[in-house]
Design an enzyme around this catalytic site. Structure first.
Site, short mmCIF file in Angstrom:
data_model
loop_
_atom_site.label_atom_id
_atom_site.label_comp_id
_atom_site.label_asym_id
_atom_site.label_seq_id
_atom_site.Cartn_x
_atom_site.Cartn_y
_atom_site.Cartn_z
CG HIS A 1 -1.97 0.88 1.07
ND1 HIS A 1 -1.83 2.31 1.04
CD2 HIS A 1 -3.27 0.70 0.64
CE1 HIS A 1 -3.08 2.89 0.86
NE2 HIS A 1 -4.12 1.70 0.55
CD GLU B 1 -8.87 -3.58 -4.08
OE1 GLU B 1 -9.67 -4.35 -4.15
OE2 GLU B 1 -8.90 -2.54 -4.89
N1 ACO Z 1 4.05 -7.59 -4.52
C1 ACO Z 1 5.38 -7.46 -4.83
N2 ACO Z 1 6.30 -6.31 -4.69
C2 ACO Z 1 5.56 -5.36 -4.35
C3 ACO Z 1 4.40 -5.23 -4.15
C4 ACO Z 1 3.26 -6.36 -4.33
N3 ACO Z 1 2.11 -6.45 -4.22
N4 ACO Z 1 3.84 -4.06 -3.84
C5 ACO Z 1 4.95 -3.46 -4.07
N5 ACO Z 1 5.90 -4.15 -4.37
C6 ACO Z 1 7.41 -3.84 -4.56
C7 ACO Z 1 7.55 -3.04 -5.83
O1 ACO Z 1 7.82 -3.80 -6.93
C8 ACO Z 1 8.92 -2.08 -5.50
O2 ACO Z 1 9.93 -2.76 -5.69
P1 ACO Z 1 11.21 -2.02 -6.29
O3 ACO Z 1 11.65 -0.93 -5.42
O4 ACO Z 1 12.24 -3.19 -6.46
O5 ACO Z 1 10.65 -1.46 -7.59
C9 ACO Z 1 8.55 -1.72 -4.12
O6 ACO Z 1 7.87 -2.95 -3.51
C10 ACO Z 1 7.65 -0.49 -3.85
O7 ACO Z 1 6.77 -0.54 -4.64
P2 ACO Z 1 5.93 0.92 -5.09
O8 ACO Z 1 5.49 0.75 -6.51
O9 ACO Z 1 6.88 2.16 -4.66
O10 ACO Z 1 4.84 1.04 -4.12
P3 ACO Z 1 3.68 1.93 -4.21
O11 ACO Z 1 3.46 2.72 -3.07
O12 ACO Z 1 3.75 2.88 -5.51
O13 ACO Z 1 2.57 1.01 -4.35
C11 ACO Z 1 0.54 -0.29 -4.65
C12 ACO Z 1 1.19 0.65 -3.84
C13 ACO Z 1 0.23 -0.15 -5.92
C14 ACO Z 1 -0.85 -0.97 -4.06
C15 ACO Z 1 1.49 -1.59 -4.80
O14 ACO Z 1 1.70 -2.29 -3.47
C16 ACO Z 1 0.85 -2.77 -5.64
O15 ACO Z 1 1.10 -2.79 -7.05
N6 ACO Z 1 0.24 -3.80 -5.08
C17 ACO Z 1 -0.48 -5.00 -5.73
C18 ACO Z 1 -1.93 -4.51 -6.56
C19 ACO Z 1 -2.84 -4.10 -5.27
O16 ACO Z 1 -2.89 -4.94 -4.28
N7 ACO Z 1 -3.73 -3.20 -5.52
C20 ACO Z 1 -4.76 -2.78 -4.70
C21 ACO Z 1 -4.23 -1.28 -3.73
S1 ACO Z 1 -5.33 -1.16 -2.36
C22 ACO Z 1 -6.36 0.22 -3.16
O17 ACO Z 1 -5.77 1.11 -3.76
C23 ACO Z 1 -7.76 0.18 -3.04
#
Ligand code: ACO
Length: 364
Positions: free
Chosen positions: A250, A305
């Site tokens: 998140h 989610e």
């Molecule tokens: N699985 C694996 N790796 C992850 C995940 C995940 N679910 N979430 C983040 N990471 C990793 C990223 O790949 C990134 O790695 P890097 O630094 O090597 O590139 C690191 O963790 C940081 O990720 P960011 O993209 O900077 O995190 P951000 O705050 O932008 O993302 C998000 C948040 C979009 C929710 C992300 O965690 C994600 O894509 N989750 C999966 C999709 C999901 O569950 N979406 C629903 C969100 S809840 C809502 O909005 C209602």
């Protein structure tokens, strides 16, 4: 060159009294009330009153049922049956706004009308695409907005336990600070545009899997994993390919999303598919362990989610209606922010660091 912050993390773009999202404590408050208490003891209709009006209603609130009028029905009829249901919701809201004659600034009455209409639009399209007529909302008398969504889809009054579970899900999804879709609604409102335009923009922002499009992704993920014995290998392979696990991580929470905890309790109380719930719980443990190993410097915990997918499956929604159901609930938060932005806000207009070519002659 000036620092650029492309995701706007940590940028304070508004003052709000609507909700507090405390990422480090894992706390979510709507107007001061904790999400766990609201999900256990409130209803979505009362939470809507709280969000729009600022105080918990003295008597349980109830939004009147709304029927689809001719312009909205015509918009839905004009769509191909294969259209994304979220696009149908956006089209229906747009048609409603075009026909309704919306005021400037937006009003709480317009907001209540739109929140009550949203389940009828989603349910109406879900029926039209199967060749069925939309149902008469009069048959849903006594149901709240969440129950009316189930009625509008199936044409039947839902079992009380299902209605209650979906209502708790709606409470958990009604509002969440300045997330991408709410920010979009506030940007549109900041130009002195109308409520329907703001909500159409918000629906567009919600459509992507990084925001609202994940719960059916969680379902697909659990289906592919199939059994807890396969979880470790499946997850390691997915992470090895650089994929993200749906339902984890998140932007704000650095601990478990409090809505995930509330929804896990709802899922456990719902008489549904016990084996599916057990699979979700067991896979969550494996996923959390492997995510901690995979990204030791980033806290990646369960988000809203994950158990949303279990609850929505348990109440019988088809997966392609998961995100539209989320949108119906979030319409309450979007409308509250539209009203707040219209009252106190300023035109939102950030700047970009230009990194293109220096001034040069046109190659004539
Ligand atoms: N699985 C694996 N790796 C992850 C995940 C995940 N679910 N979430 C983040 N990471 C990793 C990223 O790949 C990134 O790695 P890097 O630094 O090597 O590139 C690191 O963790 C940081 O990720 P960011 O993209 O900077 O995190 P951000 O705050 O932008 O993302 C998000 C948040 C979009 C929710 C992300 O965690 C994600 O894509 N989750 C999966 C999709 C999901 O569950 N979406 C629903 C969100 S809840 C809502 O909005 C209602």
């Amino acid at each position: 060159m000036a620092d650029v912050n492309p995701g706007l993390e940590g940028v304070l773009a508004a003052e709000t009294t609507i909700s507090l999202v405390d990422g480090s404590a894992g706390r979510l408050l709507y107007r001061g009330y904790e999400i766990g208490d609201l999900a256990s003891h409130g209803t979505f209709d009362s939470v809507t009153a709280l969000l729009l009006e600022g105080e918990w209603p003295a008597a349980p609130a109830s939004l009147p049922p709304a029927a689809l009028d001719e312009p909205v029905l015509a918009a839905l009829h004009g769509l191909p049956p294969a259209a994304a249901p979220l696009d149908a919701l956006r089209s229906g809201v747009s048609a409603w706004g075009a026909a309704r004659g919306l005021d400037r600034p937006p009003t709480p009455d317009e907001a209540r009308e739109l929140i009550a209409l949203a389940p009828a639009i989603v349910g109406g399209f879900a029926r039209l695409r199967n060749g069925d007529d939309p149902v008469d909302p009069a048959g849903a008398d006594g149901l709240g907005v969440a129950g009316r969504l189930l009625h509008a889809i199936t044409g039947e009054v839902p079992e009380a336990s299902r209605e209650r579970a979906l209502d708790a899900y709606f409470v958990c999804c009604a509002e969440h600070g300045l997330n991408a879709s709410t920010f979009t609604a506030r940007v549109v409102t900041s130009t002195q545009s109308d409520l329907a335009s703001a909500v159409c923009g918000a629906i567009g922002a919600l459509k992507g899997p990084l925001h609202g499009g994940a719960p059916s992704g969680v379902r697909d993920q659990l289906t592919q994993i199939g059994s807890v014995e396969h979880a470790e290998r499946w997850i390691r392979e997915a992470l090895g390919r650089g994929e993200r696990l749906m339902g984890f991580g998140h932007r704000i929470y650095r601990t478990t999303d409090p809505r995930a905890e509330a929804l896990r309790r709802v899922a456990e109380g719902l008489a549904g598919d016990e084996a599916w719930l057990k699979l979700a719980i067991d896979v969550e443990d494996v996923a959390l362990r492997l995510l901690a190993e995979h990204k030791p410097n980033r806290v990646l915990k369960t988000n809203v989610e994950y158990y949303a997918s279990v609850v929505l499956d348990g109440v019988g929604l088809p997966p392609d209606l998961y995100t539209p159901a989320f949108a119906v609930a979030r319409t309450a938060g979007w409308c509250a922010h539209v009203l707040e932005q219209a009252e106190h806000g300023r035109l939102i207009r950030p700047d970009a660091a230009y990194v293109g070519p220096a001034m040069r002659p046109l190659p004539l």
